[in-house]
Write an enzyme that holds these catalytic residues in place. Structure first.
Site, mmCIF file in Angstrom:
data_model
loop_
_atom_site.group_PDB
_atom_site.id
_atom_site.type_symbol
_atom_site.label_atom_id
_atom_site.label_comp_id
_atom_site.label_asym_id
_atom_site.label_seq_id
_atom_site.Cartn_x
_atom_site.Cartn_y
_atom_site.Cartn_z
ATOM 1 N N LYS A 52 -6.076 -16.579 28.986
ATOM 2 C CA LYS A 52 -4.654 -16.596 28.453
ATOM 3 C C LYS A 52 -4.517 -17.771 27.338
ATOM 4 O O LYS A 52 -3.901 -16.955 26.552
ATOM 5 C CB LYS A 52 -3.591 -17.396 29.638
ATOM 6 C CG LYS A 52 -3.476 -16.564 30.915
ATOM 7 C CD LYS A 52 -3.196 -17.546 32.381
ATOM 8 C CE LYS A 52 -3.091 -16.473 33.472
ATOM 9 N NZ LYS A 52 -2.408 -17.251 34.763
ATOM 10 N N GLN A 96 -1.386 -22.960 36.978
ATOM 11 C CA GLN A 96 -2.357 -21.800 37.594
ATOM 12 C C GLN A 96 -2.616 -22.330 39.218
ATOM 13 O O GLN A 96 -2.871 -23.524 39.630
ATOM 14 C CB GLN A 96 -3.712 -22.254 36.839
ATOM 15 C CG GLN A 96 -4.699 -21.099 37.257
ATOM 16 C CD GLN A 96 -4.160 -19.669 36.864
ATOM 17 O OE1 GLN A 96 -3.737 -19.402 35.966
ATOM 18 N NE2 GLN A 96 -4.992 -18.676 37.589
ATOM 19 N N ASP A 119 6.071 -17.375 34.935
ATOM 20 C CA ASP A 119 5.344 -16.930 35.785
ATOM 21 C C ASP A 119 6.390 -16.138 36.820
ATOM 22 O O ASP A 119 6.015 -15.216 37.671
ATOM 23 C CB ASP A 119 4.537 -17.990 36.809
ATOM 24 C CG ASP A 119 2.793 -17.669 36.561
ATOM 25 O OD1 ASP A 119 2.467 -16.687 36.057
ATOM 26 O OD2 ASP A 119 2.395 -18.614 36.744
HETATM 27 N N1 GUN Z 1 -3.336 -17.294 40.340
HETATM 28 C C1 GUN Z 1 -3.591 -15.970 40.510
HETATM 29 N N2 GUN Z 1 -2.599 -15.178 39.607
HETATM 30 C C2 GUN Z 1 -1.808 -16.066 39.149
HETATM 31 C C3 GUN Z 1 -0.538 -15.844 38.344
HETATM 32 O O1 GUN Z 1 -0.136 -14.786 37.981
HETATM 33 N N3 GUN Z 1 -0.235 -17.275 37.868
HETATM 34 C C4 GUN Z 1 -0.739 -18.218 38.282
HETATM 35 N N4 GUN Z 1 -0.008 -19.217 37.906
HETATM 36 N N5 GUN Z 1 -1.668 -18.652 39.162
HETATM 37 C C5 GUN Z 1 -2.157 -17.495 39.542
#
Ligand code: GUN
Length: 291
Positions: A52, A96, A119
């Site tokens: 990311k 996350q 998100d």
């Molecule tokens: N863990 C697995 N997929 C995601 C996601 O799309 N966003 C976040 N913040 N954590 C994750």
């Protein structure tokens, strides 16, 4: 069979975002700034967050990575979130997942300012999404819609079967596929661990979206000829022949299912890269909405 190439499509989207950022810079505007909070040192999470941050650099966003130890108290994480909510330079941020067991995930997600919730996990955004209001759509479902749309996969009037009811993928996907509009207008069946005769249901599906986290769960004898397959699974399976000691497997037995499919996403290189591109897209939207 057509491969739904998430790597290529996500690169196209990132290039479109890059063009928008360059134009912002030329107009003397502030560029989008995404922050990511990572608690602990889960291997997969480290990889995702690293991707990311690199994607931010590629498109010209500012990015901030907040790394906190496994032992971080819930209160401390909530304070970090409060700081990001109040920091005017940050347009959007993510925490996350998964979080260490001692931290209440729901409490944490509720603490994020919905206007910075790129998100789309806050109940305000989830509710708005379900009501067709402007919101942040969670990145993985948003990415799947984009893939279907850009490959012109017909969804109208089709029977979509979603396997898995997670808050991040299955549940929102079931809502989005039935909505009016592009990549919508589908008749949706949401299946889960208590579903009886799953194979009977999947064999009737025109489109199957699998988000279970069980490697190679969906087999060829569970699908009909011409089915569209979206594989959201990314599991690390021990594999001594690989230098890193594991192979990445999706939820679909790709070799056999791809022989019956009209469209199918590979793993890796399908849904995964799309998730990152759509997180960037949401951050750009957050910047534009904040401007
Ligand atoms: N863990 C697995 N997929 C995601 C996601 O799309 N966003 C976040 N913040 N954590 C994750």
């Amino acid at each position: 069979m057509v491969l739904l190439d998430g790597k290529k499509t996500s690169n196209d989207i990132k290039d479109e975002i890059k063009v928008a950022v360059t134009a912002m810079k030329e107009r003397g505007e502030k560029v989008p700034h995404l922050a990511a909070v990572l608690v602990g040192s889960d291997g997969a999470s480290l990889t995702y967050v690293g991707s990311k941050v690199r994607a931010c650099e590629y498109v010209g966003f500012d990015s901030t990575l907040v790394e906190l130890p496994d032992t971080t108290a819930e209160e401390e994480l909530l304070n970090t979130i409060k700081g990001l909510n109040e920091n005017e330079d940050i347009d959007g941020f993510i925490v996350q997942l998964p979080l260490p067991k001692h931290i209440d995930e729901q409490k944490v997600l509720m603490a994020v300012n919905p206007n910075k919730d790129v998100d789309g996990f806050h109940p305000e955004n989830f509710g708005k999404m379900a009501l067709d209001m402007e919101s942040f759509i969670p990145a993985t479902p948003f990415g799947i819609l984009q893939l279907l749309e850009r490959y012109q996969v017909e969804t109208k009037g089709k029977h979509t079967v979603v396997i898995g009811r997670s808050h991040i993928v299955g549940r929102p996907m079931s809502i989005l596929m039935s909505q009016k509009g592009p990549a919508g207008n589908s008749t949706v069946t949401l299946t889960h661990s208590h579903t009886k005769n799953l194979s009977e249901i999947t064999k009737q599906a025109d489109i199957i979206i699998v988000a279970l986290g069980v490697p190679e769960f969906l087999k060829a004898d569970m699908v009909k000829e011409g089915v569209v397959i979206i594989d959201v699974g990314i599991s690390r399976v021990p594999d001594a022949s690989k230098k890193r000691g594991y192979a990445i497997k999706g939820d679909v037995a790709f070799a056999e299912v791809s022989e019956k499919a009209s469209f199918i996403t590979p793993v890796p290189g399908g849904v995964g890269p799309m998730t990152i591109a759509m997180l960037l897209k949401n951050t750009l939207l957050a910047r534009e909405r904040n401007a």
